[in-house]
Structure formats: structure tokens, C-alpha cells
Design a protein around this motif. Structure first.
Motif, PDB file in Angstrom:
ATOM      1  N   PRO A  41     116.730  10.296 103.438  1.00  0.00           N
ATOM      2  CA  PRO A  41     117.539  10.584 104.624  1.00  0.00           C
ATOM      3  C   PRO A  41     117.786   9.370 105.500  1.00  0.00           C
ATOM      4  CG  PRO A  41     115.858  12.252 104.317  1.00  0.00           C
ATOM      5  CD  PRO A  41     115.570  11.171 103.317  1.00  0.00           C
ATOM      6  N   LEU A  42     116.946   8.409 105.364  1.00  0.00           N
ATOM      7  CA  LEU A  42     117.129   7.237 106.214  1.00  0.00           C
ATOM      8  C   LEU A  42     117.775   6.079 105.463  1.00  0.00           C
ATOM      9  CD1 LEU A  42     113.822   7.171 108.254  1.00  0.00           C
ATOM     10  CD2 LEU A  42     116.022   8.175 108.841  1.00  0.00           C
ATOM     11  N   ALA A  43     118.275   6.413 104.316  1.00  0.00           N
ATOM     12  CA  ALA A  43     118.819   5.348 103.492  1.00  0.00           C
ATOM     13  C   ALA A  43     119.911   4.577 104.198  1.00  0.00           C
ATOM     14  CB  ALA A  43     119.355   5.930 102.190  1.00  0.00           C
ATOM     15  N   PHE A  44     120.650   5.251 105.011  1.00  0.00           N
ATOM     16  CA  PHE A  44     121.757   4.580 105.684  1.00  0.00           C
ATOM     17  C   PHE A  44     121.440   4.270 107.138  1.00  0.00           C
ATOM     18  CE2 PHE A  44     123.615   6.715 102.080  1.00  0.00           C
ATOM     19  CZ  PHE A  44     124.408   5.716 101.544  1.00  0.00           C
ATOM     20  N   ALA A  45     120.247   4.518 107.475  1.00  0.00           N
ATOM     21  CA  ALA A  45     119.838   4.119 108.819  1.00  0.00           C
ATOM     22  C   ALA A  45     119.678   2.605 108.797  1.00  0.00           C
ATOM     23  CB  ALA A  45     118.523   4.791 109.185  1.00  0.00           C
ATOM     24  N   PRO A  46     119.741   2.012 109.930  1.00  0.00           N
ATOM     25  CA  PRO A  46     119.589   0.567 109.940  1.00  0.00           C
ATOM     26  C   PRO A  46     118.206   0.193 109.455  1.00  0.00           C
ATOM     27  CG  PRO A  46     119.396   1.420 112.128  1.00  0.00           C
ATOM     28  CD  PRO A  46     119.794   2.576 111.255  1.00  0.00           C
ATOM     29  N   LYS A  47     118.176  -0.882 108.766  1.00  0.00           N
ATOM     30  CA  LYS A  47     116.879  -1.279 108.235  1.00  0.00           C
ATOM     31  C   LYS A  47     115.992  -1.837 109.328  1.00  0.00           C
ATOM     32  CE  LYS A  47     118.613  -2.103 103.631  1.00  0.00           C
ATOM     33  NZ  LYS A  47     119.043  -3.116 102.669  1.00  0.00           N
ATOM     34  N   CYS A  66     113.793 -11.735 102.206  1.00  0.00           N
ATOM     35  CA  CYS A  66     112.968 -10.826 102.996  1.00  0.00           C
ATOM     36  C   CYS A  66     113.863 -10.093 103.997  1.00  0.00           C
ATOM     37  CB  CYS A  66     111.893 -11.599 103.740  1.00  0.00           C
ATOM     38  SG  CYS A  66     110.955 -10.587 104.900  1.00  0.00           S
ATOM     39  N   GLU A  67     113.824  -8.815 103.907  1.00  0.00           N
ATOM     40  CA  GLU A  67     114.686  -8.044 104.799  1.00  0.00           C
ATOM     41  C   GLU A  67     114.260  -8.173 106.257  1.00  0.00           C
ATOM     42  OE1 GLU A  67     115.285  -4.058 103.611  1.00  0.00           O
ATOM     43  OE2 GLU A  67     116.590  -4.634 101.950  1.00  0.00           O
TER      44      GLU A  67
END
Length: 491
Positions: free
Chosen positions: A257-263, A303-304
Motif C-alpha cells: 500500500p505504500l509502494a507509491f508513497a514517497p520513499k 542508497c535511497e
DNA sequence: GAGTTTGAAACT
DNA sequence: CAGTTTCAAACTC
């Protein structure tokens, strides 16, 4: 105040059909005083001058949402104008969630240059926009990338995400033949990125196998459609494949569900937090899940966390973390020593990056550890952009359908940027779909990121699993996670 | 510009 | 859920 009423009043007040007069009168009505309305008026004039671009033409994708239809009913023309006023700041071609932009930057000003940061053009918005007005050519149709009579209005309706996804698989490869490819795809991106020009603020991918329908694709992951500068192959991340895109997004969201939330979670309370306990919160913003770096020492954009300009946190599983923005273990000021040990090259690079991240900072001045990173929002391409908190509820403000209805943000943490002003208007619509409320990251204040798992498990607040970004309760998360609309259809 | 490295995402 | 594979960006030469 009902804008339409205002307009009506203005019309009564002004006999002339002159648009500028109308604007002036309207803004005066809205703001009460000519002085206050002046700036607003200027904005509007600028917008009105941009003419057709307002609606997604001329390379400026419009996030102008269908709100208009609901707000204004039948009067299309009027609704459009009013809506464009309301959403004057939420138009943007690109959306970069992690990377908030400098909101001072020409909202609605850019077109092909894609320099307008911060406010994202969410797929949903585009999709709806395209549906809303199929006659208005957008940059995609203009780009020549997609002809073949695949307008969204004419493309087959996919009744399920499986259908859609399957369609992708079965879609003829020959599509690639139709697509006009940039002459020298590969490096186009890098060059522009390295140049640091405005253009680089756009996500642009180079996907070859993912069809731009996976999170590998930066555009897709960022919630934007691919555009001409992209060098992707067999790209499905385009408005004409709206159904497929939305279905895929939904599928991915169902998995995470958070895949498209900002990282990157940016913390508006950073000052308090950082001052509170630096050992636990090495930086004011955090990567949502944390990184998993093994070799880069969190000192490269692999590194993200580093890429997002945030420090590593307890969520990270990185090894040998030397993140310049804050180490996992909370130590930060040792970074220079470490860098010196590992070579000046690293130091120089790090500094260079830091400067890129924060062009405001004087050269060679490392980003102060305690400087709220919410003010150091960084794009994936090293661009300084406005804090997420500035766009989180406007981003996608899309909200075309008024999806983004985050309840009133804590204004004490939010600068009164134009965006804020704009989105405040949007926020007045209390029509957040229930399903969105249930599924959107925005509302999942209890969302848990497992420190050991990439996957995100939802609503399950385990107080024992306290993580830095959650320490402050869910409230911060509201400011951190953008109002990225769920794909869940809102009927 | 080509090739390599890296780590996230996806898959098993 | 851990291990493996795939992928595309970041990076190096």
C-alpha cells in the motif's frame, strides 16, 4: 466562499468581459483588499496568458482535476476558469515525491522544460484529465509517441486489473515501432541530470523491459507518466494506457500500500525531534523503509536514503553506513573523518552532492546536521525542491476528484506557499472517498515498516516497534506521506 | 558511450 | 520470509 458566486458577483460588478478586470475584481473580492489580491491577480494573469496550456496543452500537463465538473456542474467554460484559478498551482508535468521542489519556482510557469517542481502530476489526475477532455491534445499525443488510435477513450475497457495487466503482456511489441524514440536515448537523461538544468527536475526513465509499469521505472514509481524525454522501450506508462497503468498501480498497491508513497519521510517537527535525541534521530527526515546498502556505504546515490538526502535510520539494514546525512547509528559528525580515511575523493564527492542538494548553502559547506531536512528536500537528481510537506496534500492534487482531502494540515508547520494556499482550497472538499480513507497511506497512520522486511505491512501499530519517524505519533506521517491517491476507484 | 556496479523491486 | 533474479539507475572507465 463559493467561487462561482464570486464570479457571478464580479460579473455583475463588471460590465466588461475583460478577463483581467474580472480577475482583479475577483481577487479583490476574495482577499478583501487590493494589495493582497495583487499578487494573486498577477498569478492569474500569468496563467490566463498561458492560454491553452492551462489544460495540458503545449507540454504542460495539467493536474487540473475534474473537480471542476463537480463544482460547477454544467457550465463548462466557467468551471474551467474557476477551476484553473483554484488549481493554478497544482499543475505540473512531473511529480517527484521524494523531491519536493522549490515552491518558489514558477508554478505553472514551465511547460516543456519541466522545471516546475513539487507539485506532482499524478497519474490519476492525468488520467482523469484525459478522460475529461479527450479533445485536448497533450504532450503525449503531440510527441508522436503514440498515435495508433489508442486514445484512452477508444481503447478497450479493461474490466479488471488482470485484464489490464494481461493486456500489457499481450500488447504487441510492435508498439515500439510506433513509438518515436529519441535518437540517443540512453545518455540523454544523464546529461540533463548532470547539467542540473531545470529540465532534469523531471523524472525520466530508461526502462527497457519493465514497460514502465513497475517500480523499477522512476516515472511510474513517481506517479507520473513517461514523457518524451524518457528513453523507455515499450512504454505503457502513458495516458493512452491509462487503464493498464491504473490497474498495475492498483495491483502494486495491493501488494504494498505504500509502494507509491514517497520513499523519504520528511518530518515537519524535525527541529523538535532532532533537538530531542540526535542519537536516535540522526536526521529530521527518514527513508520510509530504510536502505539495504552493502557496498556503497550509503555514500552514493545507490542508497535511497542518501539519494533522498536523508540520514539512515534504525530502519536501515545497511552495512558500513557512512551516510553523510546521518548514519544509521546516529553518528554523523564523524563522517568527515571517515571520508578522509576513505579518500578525499569521497569527501569531495559527498560535499559536492551536499552542495547540489542544497544550492543555497555556500560551497564546501556541509549540510548542517541539525538543519531540518524538511527544508532540504532533495530530488533524485540533486535538485533542491520544496519540502514534501508543501505538496503532500496538493500533490496530486490532483485530486482531480478531490481525492486529496487530507484534513487540515498543521499550518504551523507549513509555509504559506502558494501551493498551500491553493491546496487549502482543495482541502475544503470533504469528499475523500472512503476507500481511499481506508487504504491510502495518508490515512494509514499505523502503517508499519518492518525493519527487516522490505515489504510494508499495514495497519498494525506495534508500539514496541517504534521507529524514529513514528516516534512522534502518526501526525508527522501525515505531513510526510504525500497525498498520493489510491487507485482504488472512487465511484 | 560502453560496460560495470549497486541495491530496490519482483519473483520463487 | 529468506533467497534469488530481474531491473534500471548510478557509476566508472
Amino acid at each position: 466562499m463559493d467561487l462561482l458566486k464570486i464570479c457571478d458577483n464580479v460579473k455583475k460588478k463588471s460590465d466588461t468581459p475583460d478577463w483581467e478586470t474580472l480577475i482583479a475584481a475577483t481577487t479583490e473580492l476574495i482577499y478583501g483588499s487590493p494589495s493582497e489580491s495583487e499578487a494573486f491577480s498577477c498569478l492569474l494573469k500569468r496563467r490566463s496568458n498561458s492560454g491553452a496550456r492551462v489544460r495540458g496543452g503545449g507540454g504542460t500537463m495539467s493536474t487540473s482535476a475534474p473537480v471542476s465538473s463537480t463544482v460547477v456542474g454544467n457550465n463548462e467554460t466557467e468551471s474551467f476558469d474557476a477551476n484553473s484559478i483554484l488549481h493554478r498551482g497544482v499543475r505540473r508535468r512531473c511529480l517527484d515525491f521524494e523531491v519536493p521542489g522549490n515552491n518558489q519556482q514558477t508554478l505553472g510557469e514551465s511547460s516543456s522544460s519541466c522545471v516546475v517542481p513539487s507539485i506532482g502530476l499524478h497519474l490519476n489526475a492525468i488520467a482523469m484529465s484525459s478522460k475529461e477532455n479527450n479533445n485536448v491534445p497533450n504532450e503525449y499525443s503531440l510527441s508522436g509517441n503514440v498515435k495508433v488510435g489508442l486514445q484512452s477513450s477508444t481503447s478497450p475497457v479493461l474490466h479488471s486489473q488482470q485484464d489490464a495487466v494481461q493486456a500489457v503482456e499481450e500488447f504487441p511489441k510492435s508498439l515500439a515501432l510506433v513509438k518515436m524514440k529519441p535518437a540517443s536515448p540512453k545518455k540523454k537523461r544523464r546529461k540533463s541530470e548532470q547539467s542540473g538544468e531545470g529540465e532534469s527536475s523531471c523524472k525520466r526513465c530508461n526502462c527497457k523491459k519493465s514497460k514502465c509499469l513497475k517500480l523499477y521505472c522512476e516515472c511510474f514509481a513517481a506517479g507520473v507518466y513517461c514523457i518524451e524525454p524518457c528513453s523507455c522501450i515499450d512504454c505503457f506508462n502513458k495516458p493512452i494506457h491509462e487503464d493498464v497503468v491504473l490497474a498495475t498501480r492498483k495491483q502494486i498497491e495491493s501488494r504494498n500500500p505504500l509502494a507509491f508513497a514517497p520513499k523519504v519521510i520528511r518530518n515537519s517537527d524535525s527541529i523538535i525531534e532532532v533537538g530531542d535525541d540526535t542519537s536516535k534521530t540522526p536526521a529530521s527526515a527518514r527513508h520510509k523503509r530504510g536502505c539495504n546498502c552493502k557496498k556503497s556505504n550509503c555514500l552514493k546515490k545507490y542508497c535511497e536514503c542518501y539519494q533522498g538526502g536523508v540520514g539512515c535510520s534504525i530502519n536501515c539494514r545497511c552495512e558500513g553506513c557512512k551516510n553523510a546525512f546521518g548514519r544509521k547509528d546516529g553518528s554523523l559528525f564523524e563522517q568527515d573523518e571517515e571520508n578522509e580515511v576513505s579518500g578525499k575523493r569521497v569527501t569531495a564527492k559527498t560535499q559536492q552532492n551536499a552542495e547540489l542538494f542544497n544550492p543555497v548553502a555556500p560551497p564546501s559547506t556541509p549540510i548542517p546536521y541539525r538543519q531540518p531536512l524538511s527544508q532540504l528536500a532533495i530530488s533524485s537528481n540533486n535538485r533542491l525542491l520544496p519540502p514534501v510537506s508543501h505538496f503532500h496534500h496538493g500533490a496530486s492534487g490532483s485530486s482531480s476528484s478531490g481525492i486529496y482531502n487530507i484534513r487540515k494540515p498543521d499550518m504551523s508547520m507549513v509555509s504559506h506557499s502558494r501551493i498551500e494556499t491553493i491546496t487549502e482550497d482543495i482541502d475544503d472538499d470533504d469528499d475523500m472517498p472512503e476507500n481511499l480513507l481506508n487504504h491510502s497511506p495518508m490515512t494509514n497512520m499505523k502503517a508499519v515498516v518492518s525493519p527487516n522486511s522490505k515489504r510494508v505491512s499495514l495497519p498494525h501499530l506495534d508500539s514496541s516497534e517504534e521507529t524514529p519517524w513514528r516516534r512522534n505519533g502518526g501526525r508527522k506521517l501525515i505531513h510526510s506521506i504525500p497525498s498520493f491517491p489510491s487507485l482504488t476507484p472512487h465511484h
